[in-house]
Design a protein around this motif. Structure first.
Motif, mmCIF file in Angstrom:
data_model
loop_
_atom_site.group_PDB
_atom_site.id
_atom_site.type_symbol
_atom_site.label_atom_id
_atom_site.label_comp_id
_atom_site.label_asym_id
_atom_site.label_seq_id
_atom_site.Cartn_x
_atom_site.Cartn_y
_atom_site.Cartn_z
ATOM 1 N N PRO A 119 5.473 -23.387 1.240
ATOM 2 C CA PRO A 119 4.759 -22.712 2.237
ATOM 3 C C PRO A 119 3.582 -21.963 1.761
ATOM 4 C CG PRO A 119 7.183 -22.409 2.683
ATOM 5 C CD PRO A 119 7.107 -23.197 1.346
ATOM 6 N N ALA A 120 3.670 -21.321 0.630
ATOM 7 C CA ALA A 120 2.755 -20.625 0.016
ATOM 8 C C ALA A 120 1.343 -21.425 -0.238
ATOM 9 C CB ALA A 120 3.085 -19.971 -1.259
ATOM 10 N N ALA A 121 1.642 -22.578 -0.794
ATOM 11 C CA ALA A 121 0.347 -23.598 -1.023
ATOM 12 C C ALA A 121 -0.163 -24.188 0.290
ATOM 13 C CB ALA A 121 1.099 -24.564 -1.860
ATOM 14 N N ARG A 122 0.838 -24.105 1.200
ATOM 15 C CA ARG A 122 0.302 -24.861 2.322
ATOM 16 C C ARG A 122 -0.405 -23.670 3.361
ATOM 17 N NH1 ARG A 122 5.841 -26.765 2.990
ATOM 18 N NH2 ARG A 122 5.918 -25.404 4.784
ATOM 19 N N ARG A 123 -0.293 -22.515 3.078
ATOM 20 C CA ARG A 123 -0.818 -21.414 3.753
ATOM 21 C C ARG A 123 -2.056 -20.828 3.253
ATOM 22 N NH1 ARG A 123 4.717 -18.095 5.082
ATOM 23 N NH2 ARG A 123 5.809 -19.598 6.244
ATOM 24 N N ASP A 124 -2.106 -20.865 1.955
ATOM 25 C CA ASP A 124 -3.190 -19.956 1.067
ATOM 26 C C ASP A 124 -3.869 -21.047 0.169
ATOM 27 O OD1 ASP A 124 -4.635 -18.498 -0.331
ATOM 28 O OD2 ASP A 124 -3.134 -16.710 -0.657
ATOM 29 N N PRO A 125 -5.210 -21.281 0.342
ATOM 30 C CA PRO A 125 -6.011 -22.022 -0.632
ATOM 31 C C PRO A 125 -5.757 -21.488 -2.229
ATOM 32 C CG PRO A 125 -7.285 -21.677 1.308
ATOM 33 C CD PRO A 125 -6.141 -20.644 1.167
ATOM 34 N N PHE A 126 -5.355 -20.306 -2.237
ATOM 35 C CA PHE A 126 -5.307 -19.734 -3.474
ATOM 36 C C PHE A 126 -4.096 -20.485 -4.317
ATOM 37 C CE2 PHE A 126 -3.220 -16.758 -6.586
ATOM 38 C CZ PHE A 126 -4.432 -16.333 -7.265
ATOM 39 N N PHE A 127 -2.833 -20.420 -3.474
ATOM 40 C CA PHE A 127 -1.617 -20.922 -4.200
ATOM 41 C C PHE A 127 -1.798 -22.593 -3.943
ATOM 42 C CE2 PHE A 127 0.098 -16.724 -2.663
ATOM 43 C CZ PHE A 127 0.552 -16.182 -3.906
ATOM 44 N N SER A 128 -2.437 -23.047 -3.366
ATOM 45 C CA SER A 128 -2.660 -24.537 -3.266
ATOM 46 C C SER A 128 -3.392 -24.975 -4.445
ATOM 47 C CB SER A 128 -3.414 -24.824 -1.786
ATOM 48 O OG SER A 128 -3.940 -26.400 -2.081
ATOM 49 N N SER A 129 -4.413 -24.320 -4.866
ATOM 50 C CA SER A 129 -5.271 -24.348 -5.988
ATOM 51 C C SER A 129 -4.356 -24.427 -7.346
ATOM 52 C CB SER A 129 -6.493 -23.491 -6.318
ATOM 53 O OG SER A 129 -7.127 -23.844 -7.409
ATOM 54 N N MET A 130 -3.670 -23.340 -7.363
ATOM 55 C CA MET A 130 -2.869 -23.107 -8.540
ATOM 56 C C MET A 130 -1.641 -24.301 -8.533
ATOM 57 S SD MET A 130 -0.048 -19.907 -9.158
ATOM 58 C CE MET A 130 -1.286 -18.640 -8.942
ATOM 59 N N SER A 131 -1.043 -24.748 -7.512
ATOM 60 C CA SER A 131 -0.175 -25.786 -7.714
ATOM 61 C C SER A 131 -0.606 -27.135 -8.070
ATOM 62 C CB SER A 131 0.699 -26.085 -6.431
ATOM 63 O OG SER A 131 -0.435 -26.381 -5.251
ATOM 64 N N ARG A 132 -1.906 -27.394 -7.333
ATOM 65 C CA ARG A 132 -2.564 -28.783 -7.893
ATOM 66 C C ARG A 132 -3.210 -28.673 -9.262
ATOM 67 N NH1 ARG A 132 -4.619 -31.402 -2.993
ATOM 68 N NH2 ARG A 132 -3.916 -30.226 -1.177
ATOM 69 N N LEU A 133 -3.289 -27.474 -9.617
ATOM 70 C CA LEU A 133 -3.573 -27.820 -11.168
ATOM 71 C C LEU A 133 -2.553 -27.921 -12.025
ATOM 72 C CD1 LEU A 133 -6.096 -26.978 -13.301
ATOM 73 C CD2 LEU A 133 -5.354 -24.586 -13.205
ATOM 74 N N ARG A 134 -1.315 -27.569 -11.465
ATOM 75 C CA ARG A 134 -0.023 -27.985 -12.429
ATOM 76 C C ARG A 134 0.170 -29.271 -12.253
ATOM 77 N NH1 ARG A 134 0.526 -24.136 -15.815
ATOM 78 N NH2 ARG A 134 2.088 -25.686 -16.635
ATOM 79 N N LEU A 135 -0.209 -30.080 -11.032
ATOM 80 C CA LEU A 135 0.000 -31.361 -10.626
ATOM 81 C C LEU A 135 -0.915 -32.222 -11.562
ATOM 82 C CD1 LEU A 135 0.016 -31.814 -7.002
ATOM 83 C CD2 LEU A 135 1.793 -32.736 -8.514
#
Length: 290
Positions: A119-135
């Protein structure tokens, strides 16, 4: 807890930090024995998850990976009970980091995917960026450079969309500097050493002053990129600055592993040079002091 995060920023994971985090968790769990509303109980579980994740992260940095695994399993339980999206996100990110240190590439990818779906990554581009970097890092270690490039581009794009919202203190490490640091690791994995060098320089230009450990880790990536471009003397001079940056603090296990990788590659490429012999002497001194 914020003081523990700041200590980690300065010198990386160490045993006293993990111990202090577990003591903080014990205090929080003791508070759970009192009467409290559901909202307060969820907040206490979030705090317990944060303390446990700090302990786990310290063990990852120390490369005490079995202990880190145990702490992260506990963090997962507390984070689930908290129902707090950033806390859940942090646990998945640390799971991906632990899998990376274990060289368990499929598990690293699965944890990064879980973070990206949170949910954090879906709601906030900041967390989305963090998770995509780990991807991106997971794809790079699985030898899929095109998927890594796409995920890295998405991480850069979504970070630009992130607002200046209030977020937990632990997120302070993430921004353009950390993105470029991880990008340098990804590019080094992909064999793009010149690009990794340029990206590491961009990271070093933006790392905040208090983040000693992160600056030293990025410097390790810069040294590796230089070495892989056939510039061993310049690479050795760069690697030597890691000890200066850490300013006498013991090198966390994760950093020692990177320095060890550099050491082996240097002695394979330029074993009989004066600078390589001087480097080997410096290594012995630093390792014995630690």
């Amino acid at each position: 807890m914020n003081q523990l995060v700041e200590a980690d920023d300065r010198q990386g994971g160490h045993k006293s930090l993990a111990t202090a985090a577990l003591e903080g968790r014990a205090e929080v769990l003791n508070l759970q024995q009192r009467n409290a509303s559901e909202r307060v109980r969820r907040a206490l579980y979030a705090l317990a998850a944060e303390y446990t994740t700090i302990a786990a992260w310290s063990c990852i940095d120390l490369r005490d990976l079995d202990t880190a695994q145990r702490h992260l399993h506990q963090s997962t339980t507390f984070a689930g009970l908290s129902q707090d999206p950033p806390t859940v996100m942090r646990v998945w990110i640390n799971m991906a980091m632990l899998a990376y240190q274990r060289k368990n590439w499929p598990e690293q990818l699965a944890a990064a995917q879980a973070a990206n779906a949170s949910p954090a990554a879906r709601r906030d581009p900041f967390f989305s960026s963090m998770s995509r970097l780990r991807l991106a890092l997971a794809h790079a270690t699985l030898a899929d450079p095109q998927a890594a490039k796409r995920a890295l581009g998405a991480a850069q794009e979504t970070l630009q969309k992130a607002g200046e919202d209030e977020r937990p203190r632990w997120t302070a490490f993430y921004g353009p500097a950390e993105l470029n640091h991880l990008a340098a690791i990804i590019l080094n994995h992909n064999g793009q050493s010149a690009e990794a060098e340029a990206t590491a320089h961009r990271a070093l230009a933006k790392i905040p002053a208090g983040f000693q450990r992160n600056r030293a880790l990025t410097t390790c990536q810069l040294a590796l990129a230089l070495l892989r471009q056939g510039e061993p003397e310049q690479a050795t001079a760069t690697a030597a600055t890691v000890f200066t940056i850490m300013d006498g603090a013991p090198l966390p296990g994760r950093m020692r592993t990177l320095i060890g990788d550099f050491h082996r590659d240097l002695l394979r490429l330029a074993p009989s040079t004066t600078y390589a012999r001087n480097w080997a002497d410096r290594m012995r001194d630093e390792w014995s002091r630690a």
